[in-house]
Design an enzyme around this catalytic site. Structure first.
Site, PDB file in Angstrom:
ATOM      1  N   SER A  20     -70.295 -42.503  -0.337  1.00 60.96           N
ATOM      2  CA  SER A  20     -69.152 -41.631  -0.587  1.00 60.96           C
ATOM      3  C   SER A  20     -69.166 -40.369   0.281  1.00 60.96           C
ATOM      4  O   SER A  20     -70.215 -39.792   0.552  1.00 60.96           O
ATOM      5  CB  SER A  20     -69.155 -41.205  -2.059  1.00 60.96           C
ATOM      6  OG  SER A  20     -68.204 -40.195  -2.251  1.00 60.96           O
ATOM      7  N   SER A  22     -67.556 -37.746  -0.842  1.00 56.92           N
ATOM      8  CA  SER A  22     -67.280 -36.653  -1.781  1.00 56.92           C
ATOM      9  C   SER A  22     -68.361 -35.579  -1.813  1.00 56.92           C
ATOM     10  O   SER A  22     -68.030 -34.390  -1.904  1.00 56.92           O
ATOM     11  CB  SER A  22     -67.046 -37.207  -3.190  1.00 56.92           C
ATOM     12  OG  SER A  22     -65.821 -37.882  -3.212  1.00 56.92           O
ATOM     13  N   LYS A  71     -62.481 -46.543 -12.801  1.00 59.61           N
ATOM     14  CA  LYS A  71     -61.328 -45.646 -12.990  1.00 59.61           C
ATOM     15  C   LYS A  71     -60.516 -46.009 -14.238  1.00 59.61           C
ATOM     16  O   LYS A  71     -59.912 -45.149 -14.856  1.00 59.61           O
ATOM     17  CB  LYS A  71     -60.432 -45.659 -11.752  1.00 59.61           C
ATOM     18  CG  LYS A  71     -61.062 -44.974 -10.544  1.00 59.61           C
ATOM     19  CD  LYS A  71     -60.117 -44.918  -9.359  1.00 59.61           C
ATOM     20  CE  LYS A  71     -60.824 -44.416  -8.120  1.00 59.61           C
ATOM     21  NZ  LYS A  71     -59.941 -44.297  -6.960  1.00 59.61           N
ATOM     22  N   ASP A 107     -55.753 -39.043  -7.268  1.00 60.93           N
ATOM     23  CA  ASP A 107     -55.478 -39.921  -6.116  1.00 60.93           C
ATOM     24  C   ASP A 107     -53.978 -39.931  -5.807  1.00 60.93           C
ATOM     25  O   ASP A 107     -53.565 -39.843  -4.648  1.00 60.93           O
ATOM     26  CB  ASP A 107     -55.892 -41.375  -6.422  1.00 60.93           C
ATOM     27  CG  ASP A 107     -57.398 -41.581  -6.336  1.00 60.93           C
ATOM     28  OD1 ASP A 107     -58.060 -40.846  -5.583  1.00 60.93           O
ATOM     29  OD2 ASP A 107     -57.900 -42.484  -7.026  1.00 60.93           O
ATOM     30  N   GLY A 140     -49.555 -53.970  -1.474  1.00 63.30           N
ATOM     31  CA  GLY A 140     -50.614 -54.098  -2.466  1.00 63.30           C
ATOM     32  C   GLY A 140     -50.072 -53.791  -3.854  1.00 63.30           C
ATOM     33  O   GLY A 140     -48.963 -53.231  -3.996  1.00 63.30           O
ATOM     34  N   GLY A 142     -52.800 -53.261  -6.469  1.00 67.18           N
ATOM     35  CA  GLY A 142     -54.028 -52.925  -7.190  1.00 67.18           C
ATOM     36  C   GLY A 142     -54.034 -51.456  -7.574  1.00 67.18           C
ATOM     37  O   GLY A 142     -52.975 -50.821  -7.669  1.00 67.18           O
ATOM     38  N   GLY A 143     -55.236 -50.896  -7.758  1.00 64.77           N
ATOM     39  CA  GLY A 143     -55.359 -49.520  -8.236  1.00 64.77           C
ATOM     40  C   GLY A 143     -54.684 -48.499  -7.329  1.00 64.77           C
ATOM     41  O   GLY A 143     -53.931 -47.646  -7.804  1.00 64.77           O
ATOM     42  N   ARG A 165     -49.770 -59.781  -2.085  1.00 67.88           N
ATOM     43  CA  ARG A 165     -50.189 -61.170  -1.865  1.00 67.88           C
ATOM     44  C   ARG A 165     -49.805 -62.028  -3.067  1.00 67.88           C
ATOM     45  O   ARG A 165     -49.230 -63.099  -2.915  1.00 67.88           O
ATOM     46  CB  ARG A 165     -51.709 -61.201  -1.646  1.00 67.88           C
ATOM     47  CG  ARG A 165     -52.291 -62.575  -1.504  1.00 67.88           C
ATOM     48  CD  ARG A 165     -53.761 -62.504  -1.193  1.00 67.88           C
ATOM     49  NE  ARG A 165     -54.550 -61.896  -2.267  1.00 67.88           N
ATOM     50  CZ  ARG A 165     -55.856 -61.735  -2.219  1.00 67.88           C
ATOM     51  NH1 ARG A 165     -56.536 -62.110  -1.160  1.00 67.88           N
ATOM     52  NH2 ARG A 165     -56.503 -61.173  -3.231  1.00 67.88           N
ATOM     53  N   GLU A 168     -46.730 -62.240  -8.708  1.00 71.91           N
ATOM     54  CA  GLU A 168     -46.677 -61.889 -10.138  1.00 71.91           C
ATOM     55  C   GLU A 168     -47.290 -60.501 -10.388  1.00 71.91           C
ATOM     56  O   GLU A 168     -46.789 -59.733 -11.201  1.00 71.91           O
ATOM     57  CB  GLU A 168     -47.436 -62.925 -10.992  1.00 71.91           C
ATOM     58  CG  GLU A 168     -46.828 -64.325 -10.978  1.00 71.91           C
ATOM     59  CD  GLU A 168     -47.028 -65.061  -9.660  1.00 71.91           C
ATOM     60  OE1 GLU A 168     -47.980 -64.718  -8.904  1.00 71.91           O
ATOM     61  OE2 GLU A 168     -46.221 -65.962  -9.358  1.00 71.91           O
ATOM     62  N   TYR A 244     -59.904 -45.441   5.327  1.00 70.98           N
ATOM     63  CA  TYR A 244     -60.390 -44.434   6.282  1.00 70.98           C
ATOM     64  C   TYR A 244     -61.680 -44.855   6.967  1.00 70.98           C
ATOM     65  O   TYR A 244     -62.237 -44.129   7.759  1.00 70.98           O
ATOM     66  CB  TYR A 244     -60.561 -43.061   5.621  1.00 70.98           C
ATOM     67  CG  TYR A 244     -61.323 -43.075   4.325  1.00 70.98           C
ATOM     68  CD1 TYR A 244     -62.709 -43.116   4.301  1.00 70.98           C
ATOM     69  CD2 TYR A 244     -60.632 -43.036   3.122  1.00 70.98           C
ATOM     70  CE1 TYR A 244     -63.402 -43.125   3.108  1.00 70.98           C
ATOM     71  CE2 TYR A 244     -61.320 -43.047   1.913  1.00 70.98           C
ATOM     72  CZ  TYR A 244     -62.702 -43.096   1.914  1.00 70.98           C
ATOM     73  OH  TYR A 244     -63.397 -43.105   0.735  1.00 70.98           O
TER      74      TYR A 244
HETATM   75  P1  NAP Z   1     -57.703 -53.227  -5.559  1.00 71.69           P
HETATM   76  O1  NAP Z   1     -57.365 -52.609  -6.854  1.00 71.69           O
HETATM   77  O2  NAP Z   1     -58.783 -54.241  -5.496  1.00 71.69           O
HETATM   78  O3  NAP Z   1     -56.333 -53.906  -4.999  1.00 71.69           O
HETATM   79  C1  NAP Z   1     -56.328 -54.601  -3.791  1.00 71.69           C
HETATM   80  C2  NAP Z   1     -54.906 -55.041  -3.438  1.00 71.69           C
HETATM   81  O4  NAP Z   1     -54.970 -55.624  -2.135  1.00 71.69           O
HETATM   82  C3  NAP Z   1     -54.324 -56.097  -4.355  1.00 71.69           C
HETATM   83  O5  NAP Z   1     -52.946 -55.917  -4.432  1.00 71.69           O
HETATM   84  C4  NAP Z   1     -54.670 -57.407  -3.634  1.00 71.69           C
HETATM   85  O6  NAP Z   1     -53.691 -58.415  -3.828  1.00 71.69           O
HETATM   86  C5  NAP Z   1     -54.586 -56.986  -2.191  1.00 71.69           C
HETATM   87  N1  NAP Z   1     -55.503 -57.783  -1.364  1.00 71.69           N
HETATM   88  C6  NAP Z   1     -56.847 -57.858  -1.498  1.00 71.69           C
HETATM   89  N2  NAP Z   1     -57.360 -58.677  -0.544  1.00 71.69           N
HETATM   90  C7  NAP Z   1     -56.303 -59.118   0.172  1.00 71.69           C
HETATM   91  C8  NAP Z   1     -56.176 -60.007   1.270  1.00 71.69           C
HETATM   92  N3  NAP Z   1     -57.247 -60.590   1.820  1.00 71.69           N
HETATM   93  N4  NAP Z   1     -54.950 -60.259   1.763  1.00 71.69           N
HETATM   94  C9  NAP Z   1     -53.868 -59.675   1.213  1.00 71.69           C
HETATM   95  N5  NAP Z   1     -53.904 -58.820   0.166  1.00 71.69           N
HETATM   96  C10 NAP Z   1     -55.115 -58.548  -0.344  1.00 71.69           C
HETATM   97  O7  NAP Z   1     -58.075 -52.140  -4.473  1.00 71.69           O
HETATM   98  P2  NAP Z   1     -57.649 -50.581  -4.440  1.00 71.69           P
HETATM   99  O8  NAP Z   1     -58.597 -49.794  -5.248  1.00 71.69           O
HETATM  100  O9  NAP Z   1     -56.190 -50.472  -4.713  1.00 71.69           O
HETATM  101  O10 NAP Z   1     -57.956 -50.218  -2.911  1.00 71.69           O
HETATM  102  C11 NAP Z   1     -57.152 -50.739  -1.857  1.00 71.69           C
HETATM  103  C12 NAP Z   1     -57.503 -50.019  -0.552  1.00 71.69           C
HETATM  104  O11 NAP Z   1     -57.100 -48.665  -0.659  1.00 71.69           O
HETATM  105  C13 NAP Z   1     -59.006 -50.009  -0.258  1.00 71.69           C
HETATM  106  O12 NAP Z   1     -59.174 -50.174   1.122  1.00 71.69           O
HETATM  107  C14 NAP Z   1     -59.430 -48.637  -0.707  1.00 71.69           C
HETATM  108  O13 NAP Z   1     -60.571 -48.177   0.004  1.00 71.69           O
HETATM  109  C15 NAP Z   1     -58.207 -47.807  -0.347  1.00 71.69           C
HETATM  110  N6  NAP Z   1     -58.087 -46.577  -1.149  1.00 71.69           N
HETATM  111  C16 NAP Z   1     -58.217 -45.396  -0.481  1.00 71.69           C
HETATM  112  C17 NAP Z   1     -58.087 -44.208  -1.197  1.00 71.69           C
HETATM  113  C18 NAP Z   1     -58.181 -42.882  -0.455  1.00 71.69           C
HETATM  114  O14 NAP Z   1     -58.479 -41.848  -1.064  1.00 71.69           O
HETATM  115  N7  NAP Z   1     -57.916 -42.853   0.832  1.00 71.69           N
HETATM  116  C19 NAP Z   1     -57.866 -44.216  -2.582  1.00 71.69           C
HETATM  117  C20 NAP Z   1     -57.738 -45.460  -3.227  1.00 71.69           C
HETATM  118  C21 NAP Z   1     -57.864 -46.637  -2.492  1.00 71.69           C
HETATM  119  P3  NAP Z   1     -53.735 -59.448  -5.067  1.00 71.69           P
HETATM  120  O15 NAP Z   1     -52.995 -58.775  -6.169  1.00 71.69           O
HETATM  121  O16 NAP Z   1     -53.042 -60.653  -4.547  1.00 71.69           O
HETATM  122  O17 NAP Z   1     -55.195 -59.689  -5.372  1.00 71.69           O
END
Ligand code: NAP
Length: 295
Positions: A20, A22, A71, A107, A140, A142-143, A165, A168, A244
């Site tokens: 991290s 942080s 989280k 975030d 995306g 996800g979180g 991807r 649903e 990043y």
């Molecule tokens: P997450 O909750 O695991 O969600 C991942 C998302 O990406 C889901 O929608 C997933 O789709 C999709 N995905 C995963 N693998 C894929 C692939 N091979 N092809 C296409 N789509 C794919 O992850 P997250 O926490 O949201 O994080 C996502 C990214 O944002 C990470 O790189 C993370 O480091 C970055 N992030 C950065 C910050 C920052 O402060 N800069 C903050 C938060 C997150 P499905 O629904 O189909 O599985």
């Protein structure tokens, strides 16, 4: 005076936490304001989580940041959850105040501040940011995408397009943030749907393009959108990649070649950290001191 007894503590709860940014971000800010606190890394296994969160009630603890995978899991341990964090369903900042634990999500507003720095969105007098009149595409569901979607909708974005991807999951996110009929959902492998939707903002919240230490996947060379699709957007589109590491992802390379403004996720990291710092200390964050540790 016993300096050990008076040193305050704040840190990061997650698993893993070793990589991290942080600690350097937050320690620089604490030191700049001469706040006698130490930012620590608290690697936590799932069975240790409730005790770890409870330990924040000790008098010397200011609170914590929370990262993957906790989280969502820390929410039930909070005495009070901020309304935006409750809507998003994720807490990334815990504040210890008056024997209570308060949960926040920085975030999401951190992303809005990062976008505003690029001239996207309009800063209002009360430091809130308006996205009225903007169309945003979030890649995306996800979180990260969830935080982005809720933050943009709360900031009045005119039109939100979620591209995921798994259709649903995108639809579930759209249903959660839905405000009238201004939210649409498409499948990532069906990007033809994007063509009739001019956007002022594209946000990548998938891990496509991210470097994962020790993993030999194709992720780092991948991009969620092909150059052909990107080329169809207006030239003033901002492409924001939450990733990043690396600082220049495949998506950002493609965007820059096409002449778009392209920005990585370090500024989101910076602003979520600055907002957390203010919540813990009540002081304005020394933003430039913090920025210098990242860029
Ligand atoms: P997450 O909750 O695991 O969600 C991942 C998302 O990406 C889901 O929608 C997933 O789709 C999709 N995905 C995963 N693998 C894929 C692939 N091979 N092809 C296409 N789509 C794919 O992850 P997250 O926490 O949201 O994080 C996502 C990214 O944002 C990470 O790189 C993370 O480091 C970055 N992030 C950065 C910050 C920052 O402060 N800069 C903050 C938060 C997150 P499905 O629904 O189909 O599985």
């Amino acid at each position: 005076m016993n300096t050990i007894a008076t040193t305050l503590r704040v840190g990061l709860i997650g698993n893993p936490v070793a990589h991290s940014y942080s600690p350097r971000l937050q320690q620089a800010a604490l030191d700049a304001l001469a706040i006698p606190a130490h930012y620590e890394l608290w690697q936590t296994n799932p069975e240790e989580l409730s005790a770890r969160v409870a330990s924040l009630l000790s008098p010397t603890y200011l609170g914590a940041n929370v990262t993957v995978p906790y989280k969502e899991a820390v929410l039930p341990f909070m005495d009070v959850v901020d309304p935006l964090a409750a809507r998003i369903g994720a807490v990334n900042t815990i504040v210890h105040h008056d024997e209570y634990l308060y949960g926040y999500n920085t975030d999401a507003p951190g992303l809005l501040h990062a976008l505003a720095e690029q001239g996207v969105g309009q800063k209002l007098d009360d430091d809130h940011i308006s996205f009225a009149g903007y169309t945003a595409i979030v890649l995306g569901a996800g979180g990260g995408a969830r935080g982005a979607a809720f933050a943009l909708v709360s900031a009045g974005v005119e039109r939100l397009i979620i591209v995921n991807r798994t259709l649903e999951r995108g639809q579930r996110l759209a249903a959660a943030v839905q405000q009238g009929s201004n939210c649409q959902v498409f499948c990532l492998n069906d990007p033809e749907f994007l063509i009739p939707h001019p956007s002022s903002l594209i946000i990548n919240a998938t891990p496509l393009g991210m470097h994962v230490a020790g993993e030999h996947t194709n992720n780092e060379n991948a991009s969620p959108l092909s150059a052909n699709i990107l080329a169809r957007f207006a030239s003033d589109t901002l492409v924001y990649d939450m990733i990043y590491h690396p600082t220049q992802t495949q998506l950002l390379c493609q965007a820059r070649i096409l002449g778009f403004r392209a920005v990585n996720g370090l500024s989101m990291l910076l602003h979520q950290g600055a907002l957390a710092f203010t919540l813990w200390t009540g002081e304005p964050a020394p933003l430039e001191v913090m920025r210098a540790t990242l860029f």
